[in-house]
Design an enzyme around this catalytic site. Structure first.
Site, PDB file in Angstrom:
ATOM      1  N   VAL A 174       0.827  -1.214   0.000  1.00 23.55           N
ATOM      2  CA  VAL A 174       0.000   0.000   0.000  1.00 23.55           C
ATOM      3  C   VAL A 174       0.865   1.268   0.000  1.00 23.55           C
ATOM      4  O   VAL A 174       0.414   2.347   0.344  1.00 23.55           O
ATOM      5  CB  VAL A 174      -0.986   0.025   1.192  1.00 23.55           C
ATOM      6  CG1 VAL A 174      -2.132  -0.921   0.955  1.00 23.55           C
ATOM      7  CG2 VAL A 174      -0.279  -0.277   2.514  1.00 23.55           C
ATOM      8  N   CYS A 175       2.112   1.077  -0.413  1.00 22.70           N
ATOM      9  CA  CYS A 175       3.046   2.203  -0.457  1.00 22.70           C
ATOM     10  C   CYS A 175       2.955   2.936  -1.791  1.00 22.70           C
ATOM     11  O   CYS A 175       2.858   2.299  -2.841  1.00 22.70           O
ATOM     12  CB  CYS A 175       4.445   1.631  -0.297  1.00 22.70           C
ATOM     13  SG  CYS A 175       5.694   2.776  -0.819  1.00 22.70           S
ATOM     14  N   ILE A 176       3.006   4.265  -1.723  1.00 27.02           N
ATOM     15  CA  ILE A 176       3.102   5.026  -2.971  1.00 27.02           C
ATOM     16  C   ILE A 176       4.310   5.977  -2.927  1.00 27.02           C
ATOM     17  O   ILE A 176       4.430   6.867  -3.752  1.00 27.02           O
ATOM     18  CB  ILE A 176       1.789   5.790  -3.289  1.00 27.02           C
ATOM     19  CG1 ILE A 176       1.352   6.670  -2.107  1.00 27.02           C
ATOM     20  CG2 ILE A 176       0.681   4.831  -3.683  1.00 27.02           C
ATOM     21  CD1 ILE A 176       0.164   7.579  -2.428  1.00 27.02           C
TER      22      ILE A 176
END
Ligand SMILES: NC(=O)C1=CN([C@@H]2O[C@H](COP(=O)(O)OP(=O)(O)OC[C@H]3O[C@@H](n4cnc5c(N)ncnc54)[C@H](OP(=O)(O)O)[C@@H]3O)[C@@H](O)[C@H]2O)C=CC1
Ligand SMILES: Nc1nc2c(ncn2[C@@H]2O[C@H](COP(=O)(O)O)[C@@H](O)[C@H]2O)c(=O)[nH]1
EC number: 1.7.1.7
Length: 327
Positions: A174-176
């Site tokens: 869920v990393c951006i």
């Protein structure tokens, strides 16, 4: 940097089996003077762990790290865990109030066995200062500092007093960060782990990017003592995230600690939310991880995790799934 690769680019090479059953293979690991059943820890995120899960994990011999997003609960949490003779493992940030919190713990003689400094860019003076502060006031606590992605960072945090460092900037599901900043170890997390582990003189925790149970063995091969995992632990019955139903199927939310859902505002957002298929009981996943890791050890030709650390490997560049979907 040469030889850049990630989890899906690597296959470990089998060695002659020395056991008659996979059940003979021992997946236990030691960290901070404590022995745990698996070299795996659920991420210290609010949709992954809560007090109930932490207690379950501690009672059943698994390592855990409680998140830091309900700071006012941490003191009682430590008291509660230790009154049941369970390990207290908490997270802190680096803002001013965290310094007071550490001092307050010392005054009350509440010494958590593990403290994780949980910051996006851990190679910073702010983290170094916090490591020193914890070591001054709570010298008996085992300090995990992160997150970092370079050998220089590992060495600096170790020299500041960290007992372990956590490696992984941006490989999370869920990393951006990688998209919003252009920085990180996303796409080459396994190579970054190897790079960092070569410089480390203390344990390394690989954090983020684990998509299959085989990736745990690969992390161990490339230098991890422990592996922190978010997405594979999201979506369980016990998971704190909200449950929704779509087309007759159950899903649970999983959001980033730097997402607007965690922060409550759209400022410096480096995380997103997704919905993960409902997976059943947490213990089933832990059991499957243990069995798969026992199998990994048997393929490594040994009886303990150490065997995995010495196997050969090949770089197969993106071909191990042959077009198959990961789960
Ligand atoms: N592992 C990973 O790849 C990542 C993880 N995260 C997770 O998100 C959560 C929030 O992280 P974080 O924002 O660090 O925590 P905080 O919001 O608690 O920020 C901690 C402090 O560090 C400062 N800070 C944050 N990022 C930077 C930066 N890039 N450069 C300089 N100062 C910085 C903040 O100030 P200010 O906000 O004013 O800049 C603040 O003072 C954590 O749980 C972290 O683990 C987030 C991103 C990447
Ligand atoms: N860049 C961001 N990274 C984040 C955020 N919240 C958590 N994390 C990191 O991800 C791992 C879990 O990764 P997974 O691949 O196993 O799902 C977690 O431990 C953190 O290090 C975020 O908002 N932004």
């Amino acid at each position: 940097m040469e030889n850049v690769f990630d989890y899906e680019d690597i296959q470990l090479i089998p060695a002659k089996c020395v056991v008659n059953s996979r059940s003979e293979c021992d997946t236990t690991v030691s960290l901070g003077g404590h022995k745990f059943k698996l070299p795996v820890v659920p991420a210290n995120m609010q949709t992954i762990i809560d007090e109930k899960i932490a207690t379950y994990l501690a009672e059943n011999g698994y390592f855990y790290v409680m998140h830091r997003f309900e700071p006012e609960k941490r003191q009682d949490f430590i008291k509660d865990m230790q009154s049941r003779a369970l390990i207290a493992s908490i997270s802190v940030g680096v803002k001013d109030e965290e310094y007071n919190f550490v001092q307050q713990l010392a005054e009350e003689k509440l010494v958590p066995e593990f403290i994780t400094i949980d910051i996006a860019h851990g190679h910073s003076n702010a983290v170094i200062k916090m490591i020193k502060h914890i070591k001054e006031y709570l010298p008996q606590s085992f300090v995990i500092a992160g997150n970092v992605g370079t050998p220089e960072a590992v060495r600096e945090l170790e020299n500041a007093g960290a007992d372990a460092t956590k490696v992984g900037i941006g490989p999370g599901k869920v990393c951006i960060t990688k998209i919003k900043t252009g920085f990180g170890t996303g796409g080459w997390q396994l190579a970054a782990l190897r790079w960092c582990a070569k410089a480390a003189s203390k344990p390394i925790i690989a954090d983020g990017g684990i998509r299959t149970h085989g990736d745990i063995a690969k992390s161990v091969r490339f230098g991890a003592t422990m592996v922190m995992i978010g997405s594979l632990f999201a979506g369980h019955e016990e998971s704190p995230g909200q449950t929704i139903e779509k087309d007759g199927k159950l899903f649970k939310e999983y959001f980033g600690s730097a997402s607007e859902f965690q922060k409550g505002e759209k400022k410096n957002v480096e995380g997103k939310k997704m919905y993960v298929e409902h997976k059943g009981a947490l213990q089933d996943t832990l059991t499957e991880m243990e069995q798969d890791l026992q199998s990994s050890i048997s393929y490594a030709g040994g009886t303990s995790l150490d065997a995995i650390r010495h196997v050969d490997y090949v770089v197969v560049k993106n071909s191990i799934f042959n077009g198959d979907k990961v789960y």
